[in-house]
Design a protein around this motif. Structure first.
Motif, PDB file in Angstrom:
ATOM      1  N   ARG A   1       0.852  -1.189   0.000  1.00 19.60           N
ATOM      2  CA  ARG A   1       0.000   0.000   0.000  1.00 19.60           C
ATOM      3  C   ARG A   1       0.889   1.240   0.000  1.00 19.60           C
ATOM      4  O   ARG A   1       1.948   1.255   0.628  1.00 19.60           O
ATOM      5  CB  ARG A   1      -0.920   0.018   1.233  1.00 19.60           C
ATOM      6  CG  ARG A   1      -1.988  -1.069   1.203  1.00 19.60           C
ATOM      7  CD  ARG A   1      -2.968  -0.823   0.070  1.00 19.60           C
ATOM      8  NE  ARG A   1      -3.980  -1.856  -0.005  1.00 19.60           N
ATOM      9  CZ  ARG A   1      -3.865  -2.978  -0.698  1.00 19.60           C
ATOM     10  NH1 ARG A   1      -2.759  -3.210  -1.373  1.00 19.60           N
ATOM     11  NH2 ARG A   1      -4.844  -3.851  -0.738  1.00 19.60           N
TER      12      ARG A   1
ATOM     13  N   GLU B   1       5.741   3.830   0.591  1.00 20.60           N
ATOM     14  CA  GLU B   1       5.166   2.506   0.319  1.00 20.60           C
ATOM     15  C   GLU B   1       5.340   1.593   1.526  1.00 20.60           C
ATOM     16  O   GLU B   1       6.413   1.528   2.120  1.00 20.60           O
ATOM     17  CB  GLU B   1       5.852   1.885  -0.903  1.00 20.60           C
ATOM     18  CG  GLU B   1       5.286   0.540  -1.315  1.00 20.60           C
ATOM     19  CD  GLU B   1       5.965  -0.014  -2.541  1.00 20.60           C
ATOM     20  OE1 GLU B   1       5.375   0.084  -3.637  1.00 20.60           O
ATOM     21  OE2 GLU B   1       7.103  -0.537  -2.412  1.00 20.60           O
TER      22      GLU B   1
ATOM     23  N   HIS C   1      -4.939  -5.067   5.911  1.00 20.97           N
ATOM     24  CA  HIS C   1      -4.365  -3.878   5.267  1.00 20.97           C
ATOM     25  C   HIS C   1      -5.290  -2.669   5.357  1.00 20.97           C
ATOM     26  O   HIS C   1      -4.852  -1.532   5.253  1.00 20.97           O
ATOM     27  CB  HIS C   1      -3.967  -4.168   3.816  1.00 20.97           C
ATOM     28  CG  HIS C   1      -5.083  -4.482   2.883  1.00 20.97           C
ATOM     29  ND1 HIS C   1      -5.977  -3.550   2.435  1.00 20.97           N
ATOM     30  CD2 HIS C   1      -5.432  -5.649   2.289  1.00 20.97           C
ATOM     31  CE1 HIS C   1      -6.831  -4.110   1.599  1.00 20.97           C
ATOM     32  NE2 HIS C   1      -6.534  -5.382   1.499  1.00 20.97           N
TER      33      HIS C   1
ATOM     34  N   MET D   1      -3.917   1.007   6.913  1.00 25.24           N
ATOM     35  CA  MET D   1      -4.067   2.311   6.265  1.00 25.24           C
ATOM     36  C   MET D   1      -4.860   3.283   7.143  1.00 25.24           C
ATOM     37  O   MET D   1      -4.578   4.496   7.160  1.00 25.24           O
ATOM     38  CB  MET D   1      -4.753   2.145   4.911  1.00 25.24           C
ATOM     39  CG  MET D   1      -3.898   1.450   3.861  1.00 25.24           C
ATOM     40  SD  MET D   1      -2.268   2.220   3.668  1.00 25.24           S
ATOM     41  CE  MET D   1      -2.720   3.864   3.105  1.00 25.24           C
TER      42      MET D   1
END
Length: 441
Positions: A297, A385, A402, A406
């Protein structure tokens, strides 16, 4: 038992019968008495022959039915007396595919075929020929059905066995069925035209190109299935992704000509099996069997928000409930690349995120894990990243991992006085215009 029956019945199929000798001999005594009784009633010879012939055919059908019942009952009593484990896996699989039922009918048909020479002796050559062709053809068809039952049982046993569940025999079983059916058709045609089967097989050489054209997909599928099997490229329950065929899901069936994929939206895609050799596809089996599933991500940081870490920022981070618990650890990690003189809030943020990922219970810290800067600073800001492996590999759990990462990135950025970059929205432009109007009004 099957070998013994093959020695008895196979010669009846392959070896020729002297029809003239059977036709010239006298009728069976019971049939002869019935025939004489019909003649004594003044019935025509041809009609009497037809009536007797029909009665014998019906009697043979009844005999097959009775023998099937009798042999089935006898075999059941034998199994019961011998106290065999009839609930064993092999027995249940054979029962499921009708092997025993067909086997008992096969024995009854064999007994009838053996008696045909006696029961139909004395009839005309045409009738005897019809009976012999019919009986031998039925015998061949029943042998084919028996073979089909054995092949289906073998396939089921192979699928249920724990050591072979990752393989599929279905394509090879289908090929063997096709070959067996072709051989059976050759034998039946040989019986009908009264030729040796080998002569017919040689005659098929002239039509080999035509047959190859008809079975082109089958031949290509067979070759492709061998290649896929030896290289272990696909298995049932594998997750594959093949964009050229709009396939993304689980393999639910593999046969001789195609692979059936159930996509994640519950639609089904049929892929020609040779396309898996000629086209590219992704098999996610190794990921599912491995210790983690990769997720990558990225996000952008506004370059104007990056600054040197001052005392007020460090004090704020050391006292905050989110960052205070591991303040010393991520500060040490940040100092690995950034000494005190050049320590920035972005270096602290990056070190904190990396430490957060290593301590996340659903992320495998034994695999590659890092938070890195992307190559160039663009008009979108500084690209960062996150590269890590989730322990959760199923879609729902993997997405949760994930997603929470985030969310934490977005929520914690302000603690480090970092501004995440995003393009101006219509609301931003509206406020800017309103501010300009108020300033110059």
């Amino acid at each position: 038992m099957i070998n013994l029956l093959s020695y008895i019945f196979i010669p009846l199929i392959v070896l020729p019968i002297d029809i003239n000798k059977v036709a010239d001999s006298s009728k069976f005594w019971f049939i002869q008495n019935l025939y004489d009784a019909l003649l004594s009633l003044g019935i025509n010879v041809g009609v009497a022959n037809a009536i007797v012939f029909t009665i014998v055919l019906l009697a043979l059908a009844a005999i097959v039915w009775l023998l099937n019942i009798a042999i089935g009952r006898f075999s059941f009593l034998f199994v019961k007396d011998q106290k065999l484990n009839v609930e064993s896996g092999v027995y249940r699989i054979l029962m499921k595919h009708g092997f025993f039922k067909r086997f008992f009918v096969f024995i009854a048909i064999g007994i009838v075929v053996l008696s045909c020479r006696i029961l139909f002796s004395g009839f005309s050559i045409g009738l005897i020929t019809f009976v012999m062709v019919l009986s031998r053809s039925v015998m061949i068809i029943w042998i084919l059905l028996l073979l089909y039952s054995l092949l289906d049982s073998w396939n089921t046993f192979f699928e249920l066995h724990p050591k072979t569940q990752q393989k599929s025999l279905k394509g090879y079983i289908q090929l063997m069925k096709i070959i067996a059916a072709v051989v059976a058709v050759v034998f039946i045609l040989a019986i009908i035209v009264d030729k040796e089967p080998s002569n017919l097989i040689l005659g098929f050489g002239a039509t080999a190109a035509f047959i190859t054209l008809i079975f082109k997909d089958t031949i290509l599928g067979f070759v492709a299935s061998i290649q896929l099997s030896f290289q272990d490229m696909i298995r049932p329950d594998d997750w594959i992704e093949m964009p050229s065929k709009n396939a993304d899901g689980i393999i639910v069936d593999i046969n001789l000509s195609s692979v059936k994929v159930q996509n994640w939206d519950n639609s089904v895609t049929m892929i020609p099996i040779y396309a898996l050799v000629t086209d590219s596809f992704t098999n996610w089996r190794r990921m599912e069997q491995g210790p983690g599933r990769l997720f990558v991500r990225s996000f952008n940081v506004d370059a104007k928000s990056v600054k040197f870490a001052g005392e007020s920022l460090l004090e704020s981070l050391s006292k905050h409930s989110v960052t205070g618990g591991n303040y010393a650890e991520f500060l040490t990690l940040a100092h690995v690349s950034s000494p005190d003189a050049i320590l920035t809030n972005l270096a602290l943020f990056r070190a904190h995120l990396e430490l957060f990922l290593r301590r996340h219970p659903q992320i495998n810290d034994q695999l590659m894990l890092f938070v890195r800067y992307l190559n160039a600073i663009s008009g979108q800001g500084i690209g960062i990243e996150i590269y890590a492996f989730s322990k959760q590999k199923e879609a729902a759990g993997y997405d949760t991992v994930h997603r929470t990462v985030m969310e934490y990135v977005i929520a914690s950025a302000s603690l480090f006085e970092i501004i995440l970059f995003q393009s101006p929205s219509g609301e931003d432009l509206h406020r800017l215009g309103k501010f300009r109007d108020e300033k110059f009004s």
